[in-house]
Design a protein around this motif. Structure first.
Motif, PDB file in Angstrom:
ATOM      1  N   GLN A  93      42.754  42.654  43.122  1.00  0.00           N
ATOM      2  CA  GLN A  93      42.371  43.944  42.546  1.00  0.00           C
ATOM      3  C   GLN A  93      41.613  43.711  41.249  1.00  0.00           C
ATOM      4  O   GLN A  93      42.085  42.991  40.370  1.00  0.00           O
ATOM      5  N   ARG A  94      40.428  44.318  41.148  1.00  0.00           N
ATOM      6  CA  ARG A  94      39.639  44.206  39.921  1.00  0.00           C
ATOM      7  C   ARG A  94      40.081  45.283  38.946  1.00  0.00           C
ATOM      8  O   ARG A  94      40.206  46.461  39.293  1.00  0.00           O
ATOM      9  N   SER A  95      40.329  44.887  37.716  1.00  0.00           N
ATOM     10  CA  SER A  95      40.789  45.835  36.702  1.00  0.00           C
ATOM     11  C   SER A  95      39.715  46.852  36.347  1.00  0.00           C
ATOM     12  O   SER A  95      40.019  48.004  36.021  1.00  0.00           O
ATOM     13  N   SER A  96      38.459  46.445  36.408  1.00  0.00           N
ATOM     14  CA  SER A  96      37.369  47.311  35.962  1.00  0.00           C
ATOM     15  C   SER A  96      37.150  48.503  36.869  1.00  0.00           C
ATOM     16  O   SER A  96      36.877  49.620  36.404  1.00  0.00           O
ATOM     17  N   ASN A  97      37.244  48.302  38.183  1.00  0.00           N
ATOM     18  CA  ASN A  97      36.954  49.413  39.112  1.00  0.00           C
ATOM     19  C   ASN A  97      37.962  49.519  40.258  1.00  0.00           C
ATOM     20  O   ASN A  97      37.733  50.267  41.209  1.00  0.00           O
ATOM     21  N   ASN A  98      39.056  48.755  40.173  1.00  0.00           N
ATOM     22  CA  ASN A  98      40.124  48.796  41.194  1.00  0.00           C
ATOM     23  C   ASN A  98      39.666  48.331  42.572  1.00  0.00           C
ATOM     24  O   ASN A  98      40.338  48.607  43.575  1.00  0.00           O
ATOM     25  N   LEU A  99      38.542  47.632  42.647  1.00  0.00           N
ATOM     26  CA  LEU A  99      38.040  47.185  43.943  1.00  0.00           C
ATOM     27  C   LEU A  99      38.972  46.145  44.555  1.00  0.00           C
ATOM     28  O   LEU A  99      39.449  45.240  43.872  1.00  0.00           O
ATOM     29  N   ARG A 100      39.210  46.290  45.852  1.00  0.00           N
ATOM     30  CA  ARG A 100      40.014  45.335  46.606  1.00  0.00           C
ATOM     31  C   ARG A 100      39.104  44.371  47.371  1.00  0.00           C
ATOM     32  O   ARG A 100      37.898  44.571  47.449  1.00  0.00           O
ATOM     33  N   PRO A 101      39.655  43.309  47.979  1.00  0.00           N
ATOM     34  CA  PRO A 101      38.828  42.315  48.663  1.00  0.00           C
ATOM     35  C   PRO A 101      38.089  42.871  49.883  1.00  0.00           C
ATOM     36  O   PRO A 101      38.545  43.820  50.535  1.00  0.00           O
ATOM     37  N   LEU A 102      36.972  42.230  50.211  1.00  0.00           N
ATOM     38  CA  LEU A 102      36.192  42.589  51.387  1.00  0.00           C
ATOM     39  C   LEU A 102      36.815  41.991  52.640  1.00  0.00           C
ATOM     40  O   LEU A 102      37.407  40.913  52.612  1.00  0.00           O
ATOM     41  N   THR A 103      36.635  42.707  53.745  1.00  0.00           N
ATOM     42  CA  THR A 103      37.091  42.211  55.038  1.00  0.00           C
ATOM     43  C   THR A 103      36.283  42.889  56.133  1.00  0.00           C
ATOM     44  O   THR A 103      35.297  43.581  55.859  1.00  0.00           O
ATOM     45  N   LEU A 104      36.678  42.679  57.381  1.00  0.00           N
ATOM     46  CA  LEU A 104      35.994  43.304  58.513  1.00  0.00           C
ATOM     47  C   LEU A 104      36.490  44.725  58.731  1.00  0.00           C
ATOM     48  O   LEU A 104      37.698  44.978  58.740  1.00  0.00           O
ATOM     49  N   ALA A 105      35.564  45.639  58.933  1.00  0.00           N
ATOM     50  CA  ALA A 105      35.917  47.007  59.317  1.00  0.00           C
ATOM     51  C   ALA A 105      36.202  47.042  60.819  1.00  0.00           C
ATOM     52  O   ALA A 105      36.050  46.039  61.524  1.00  0.00           O
ATOM     53  N   MET A 106      36.611  48.191  61.305  1.00  0.00           N
ATOM     54  CA  MET A 106      36.947  48.319  62.725  1.00  0.00           C
ATOM     55  C   MET A 106      35.756  48.048  63.624  1.00  0.00           C
ATOM     56  O   MET A 106      35.899  47.500  64.722  1.00  0.00           O
ATOM     57  N   THR A 107      34.559  48.423  63.156  1.00  0.00           N
ATOM     58  CA  THR A 107      33.328  48.164  63.907  1.00  0.00           C
ATOM     59  C   THR A 107      32.224  47.814  62.917  1.00  0.00           C
ATOM     60  O   THR A 107      32.306  48.127  61.723  1.00  0.00           O
ATOM     61  N   GLY A 108      31.181  47.167  63.417  1.00  0.00           N
ATOM     62  CA  GLY A 108      29.996  46.924  62.617  1.00  0.00           C
ATOM     63  C   GLY A 108      30.110  45.752  61.666  1.00  0.00           C
ATOM     64  O   GLY A 108      31.149  45.095  61.568  1.00  0.00           O
ATOM     65  N   ASP A 109      29.004  45.494  60.953  1.00  0.00           N
ATOM     66  CA  ASP A 109      28.914  44.363  60.051  1.00  0.00           C
ATOM     67  C   ASP A 109      29.095  44.740  58.590  1.00  0.00           C
ATOM     68  O   ASP A 109      29.283  43.858  57.743  1.00  0.00           O
ATOM     69  N   ALA A 110      29.010  46.035  58.255  1.00  0.00           N
ATOM     70  CA  ALA A 110      29.218  46.456  56.866  1.00  0.00           C
ATOM     71  C   ALA A 110      30.684  46.262  56.505  1.00  0.00           C
ATOM     72  O   ALA A 110      31.576  46.739  57.214  1.00  0.00           O
ATOM     73  N   PRO A 111      30.996  45.543  55.418  1.00  0.00           N
ATOM     74  CA  PRO A 111      32.391  45.236  55.084  1.00  0.00           C
ATOM     75  C   PRO A 111      33.193  46.471  54.691  1.00  0.00           C
ATOM     76  O   PRO A 111      32.657  47.449  54.159  1.00  0.00           O
ATOM     77  N   SER A 112      34.491  46.386  54.936  1.00  0.00           N
ATOM     78  CA  SER A 112      35.445  47.332  54.372  1.00  0.00           C
ATOM     79  C   SER A 112      36.192  46.614  53.266  1.00  0.00           C
ATOM     80  O   SER A 112      35.991  45.413  53.043  1.00  0.00           O
ATOM     81  N   THR A 113      37.032  47.322  52.554  1.00  0.00           N
ATOM     82  CA  THR A 113      37.884  46.704  51.540  1.00  0.00           C
ATOM     83  C   THR A 113      39.328  47.094  51.828  1.00  0.00           C
ATOM     84  O   THR A 113      39.608  48.189  52.322  1.00  0.00           O
ATOM     85  N   ILE A 114      40.251  46.180  51.511  1.00  0.00           N
ATOM     86  CA  ILE A 114      41.654  46.427  51.820  1.00  0.00           C
ATOM     87  C   ILE A 114      42.513  45.745  50.761  1.00  0.00           C
ATOM     88  O   ILE A 114      42.128  44.710  50.213  1.00  0.00           O
ATOM     89  N   GLY A 115      43.671  46.350  50.430  1.00  0.00           N
ATOM     90  CA  GLY A 115      44.458  45.843  49.325  1.00  0.00           C
ATOM     91  C   GLY A 115      45.916  45.622  49.654  1.00  0.00           C
ATOM     92  O   GLY A 115      46.311  45.486  50.812  1.00  0.00           O
ATOM     93  N   GLY A 116      46.733  45.596  48.604  1.00  0.00           N
ATOM     94  CA  GLY A 116      48.161  45.379  48.751  1.00  0.00           C
ATOM     95  C   GLY A 116      48.528  43.917  48.951  1.00  0.00           C
ATOM     96  O   GLY A 116      47.671  43.037  49.035  1.00  0.00           O
ATOM     97  N   SER A 117      49.826  43.674  49.035  1.00  0.00           N
ATOM     98  CA  SER A 117      50.266  42.303  49.299  1.00  0.00           C
ATOM     99  C   SER A 117      49.885  41.884  50.710  1.00  0.00           C
ATOM    100  O   SER A 117      49.957  40.704  51.052  1.00  0.00           O
ATOM    101  N   SER A 118      49.469  42.844  51.531  1.00  0.00           N
ATOM    102  CA  SER A 118      49.031  42.532  52.898  1.00  0.00           C
ATOM    103  C   SER A 118      47.873  41.563  52.904  1.00  0.00           C
ATOM    104  O   SER A 118      47.920  40.488  53.511  1.00  0.00           O
ATOM    105  N   VAL A 119      46.785  41.921  52.223  1.00  0.00           N
ATOM    106  CA  VAL A 119      45.596  41.072  52.237  1.00  0.00           C
ATOM    107  C   VAL A 119      45.850  39.780  51.465  1.00  0.00           C
ATOM    108  O   VAL A 119      45.280  38.727  51.778  1.00  0.00           O
ATOM    109  N   ALA A 120      46.735  39.840  50.464  1.00  0.00           N
ATOM    110  CA  ALA A 120      47.110  38.614  49.755  1.00  0.00           C
ATOM    111  C   ALA A 120      47.762  37.624  50.709  1.00  0.00           C
ATOM    112  O   ALA A 120      47.491  36.419  50.673  1.00  0.00           O
ATOM    113  N   THR A 121      48.610  38.127  51.606  1.00  0.00           N
ATOM    114  CA  THR A 121      49.316  37.275  52.563  1.00  0.00           C
ATOM    115  C   THR A 121      48.353  36.654  53.569  1.00  0.00           C
ATOM    116  O   THR A 121      48.394  35.447  53.837  1.00  0.00           O
ATOM    117  N   ALA A 122      47.471  37.472  54.152  1.00  0.00           N
ATOM    118  CA  ALA A 122      46.501  36.952  55.120  1.00  0.00           C
ATOM    119  C   ALA A 122      45.567  35.939  54.477  1.00  0.00           C
ATOM    120  O   ALA A 122      45.193  34.931  55.094  1.00  0.00           O
TER     121      ALA A 122
END
Length: 524
Positions: free
Chosen positions: A440-469
């Motif tokens: 999590q970025r302090s400046s804008n709360n942005l979470r890490p990039l990952t794959l969205a359900m479809t397409g090539d444009a990234p989604s972002t996802i947070g929590g201890s979930s993405v930290a674990t993966a």
């Protein structure tokens, strides 16, 4: 030792008796056991109160009436672990427990006990109607139980290890608590994130793929590590909500660009639904209807391709996605069964080295614990999310189950302020945490990039979930560099390359892993 003369002793005894108060007048009158079930609100308060006091809730320590109430307020499914009378309660389960004659006889005896108690109120019942899910490798029965007397009889039996409801969790959906009032439990938000900026939110790699901001070397040394290892030859199994069949980067385009020669499998262990404990319908598909599992698979092992999508930490690792649940909060009996079977599947796959699960629950499940310990006994490195709060669980829940188990490596997330570590807004921390990932970025709360359900444009996802993966991906990169080493040796490398290696922190464990150091450092 001195002895008083008999006459003196008798006189003293009479005097003492004469001085005793009339206890029959002072003892409280025994209260009759309740005949009605606790309400969901009463059950939840019992669970929350215990969590606040002890940090965990064990159904085996709860009163029989509480267990029965949980069955009444859910789907009546009870998980019963059994063992022969000759086996110590603390003894590890043998691998062939369910198949040995002694254990089979025990299973038949426990089933007969349940049937006898249930038939007293429901004469039409048969053993076949009692059993909910198909037997697996564990010495466990999942059965439909409606009577309090059955719970008491099981607890009194020397053949029973535990008897727990697996379909009740605090804040689960009930008639008085419709789905509209519940958290989405991590579903429905895995769509492309608008407004992401190159150079700050991601780095465009030489082949055109996008590397998330938190893969920068200042945080985890991930990009630098790729010059030494990319996860090739390792296999990660992700237990989650499946993988989207609309995301080609987890399908036909899993091998592209610099990601080559690897395999992906999409499996399912989530059993069919039940009504009052009676299964109906067919097995579920491996397709992700939630979005969470797709995000986890992308963060761990998305390809380093040429289509401009985000790249995973271990972009050359082999991957298995297992749909074991509907969402990340394991509050249904079929989800507990699905996760149990997923761990058993992983345990019995010799090609699987790493298991990642970004799901959990507030109460423990002995059945799931059996499966996790079975997988651990097979040498698997198991990462579990420390916990991500919903609006109703924030503020008092520490590291959740099963990340709280000794066999699991608990992972949480932190903000990007490295000099003053701060957990991410929704992340759980505690003494069970072993590693921490910046997400999590302090400046804008942005979470890490990952794959969205479809397409090539990234989604972002947070929590201890993405930290674990992400942590599972880092472990795959290290194990790929040192393929002959054991789980313990790989863990030693991760710890030695961590920010808190000199002193484990009470909330953040060993801290952040520097992946470049982990793949290049020599560990004694």
């Amino acid at each position: 030792m001195r002895f008083l003369p008999l006459a003196t002793t008798a006189g003293l005894a009479l005097a003492l008796v004469g001085c005793q108060p009339n206890t029959s007048e002072q003892l409280p009158t025994p209260q009759p056991e309740p005949t009605t079930a606790l309400t969901p609100q009463q059950l939840d308060e019992q669970i929350y109160s215990t969590l606040r006091q002890t940090g965990q809730f064990d159904w085996n320590a709860a009163p029989a009436h509480t267990v029965w109430s949980a069955l009444q307020q859910s789907d009546f499914v009870l998980s019963v672990g059994y063992r022969p009378a000759t086996v110590r309660a603390t003894a590890p389960l043998p691998e062939d427990a369910r198949l040995s004659p002694e254990w089979q006889q025990t299973r038949a005896a426990v089933l007969a006990l349940i049937l006898r108690e249930e038939q007293a109120a429901h004469p039409e019942l048969t053993a076949e109607k009692l059993q909910v899910y198909e037997a697996n490798a564990l010495p466990v029965l999942t059965v439909t139980v409606r009577e309090l007397s059955t719970i008491k009889a099981l607890r009194a039996s020397g053949l029973v290890r535990y008897a727990e409801p697996i379909g009740y969790e605090p804040h689960r959906q009930t008639a008085n608590r419709p789905a509209s009032t519940l958290s989405s439990s991590g579903c429905g938000s895995n769509v492309a994130t608008a407004g992401l900026a190159a150079g700050s939110d991601y780095t465009v790699l030489s082949n055109g793929s996008k590397s998330s901001w938190n893969q920068a070397d200042v945080y985890h040394g991930i990009r630098a590590a790729w010059s030494q290892s990319t996860g090739q030859g390792t296999k990660v199994l992700i237990i989650d909500t499946g993988a989207s069949d609309g995301q080609e980067n987890l399908g036909s385009a899993f091998n592209q660009g610099l990601s080559t020669g690897r395999t992906i499998e999409r499996l399912v262990t989530l059993p069919r639904n039940t009504i009052f404990g009676i299964p109906y319908g067919s097995y579920e598909t491996p397709n992700d209807g939630c979005g969470h599992g797709t995000g986890m698979a992308g963060a761990c092992a998305a390809p380093r391709g040429t289509d401009g999508a985000s790249v995973g930490v271990a972009y050359n690792a082999n991957l298995i996605t297992v749909r074991a649940a509907e969402d990340v909060f394991l509050d249904a009996s079929r989800e507990v069964q699905g996760v149990t079977d997923a761990y058993l599947l992983a345990a019995n796959r010799s090609d699987v080295r790493i298991i990642s699960m970004s799901m959990g629950r507030l109460t423990s499940s002995s059945q799931m614990t059996d499966a996790i310990r079975y997988a651990y006994g097979k040498g698997k490195l198991i990462f579990c999310a420390a916990g991500t709060s919903f609006d109703w669980s924030a503020g008092f829940v520490g590291v959740i189950y099963p990340a709280s188990l000794a066999e699991a490596v608990a992972v949480t997330g932190m903000k990007d302020n490295l000099t003053a570590p701060t957990r991410c807004d929704e992340c759980h921390v505690g003494t069970d945490v072993e590693f921490t990932v910046v997400m999590q970025r302090s400046s804008n709360n942005l979470r890490p990039l990952t794959l969205a359900m479809t397409g090539d444009a990234p989604s972002t996802i947070g929590g201890s979930s993405v930290a674990t993966a992400s942590m599972a991906g880092m472990a795959a990169v290290v194990w790929s560099k040192y393929p002959t080493e054991t789980r313990a040796q790989i863990m030693s490398r991760l710890v030695a390359a961590s920010s808190n290696r000199a002193a484990r922190d009470a909330n953040f464990g060993w801290g952040r892993v520097n992946l470049a150091s982990a793949v290049g450092a020599l560990v004694n």
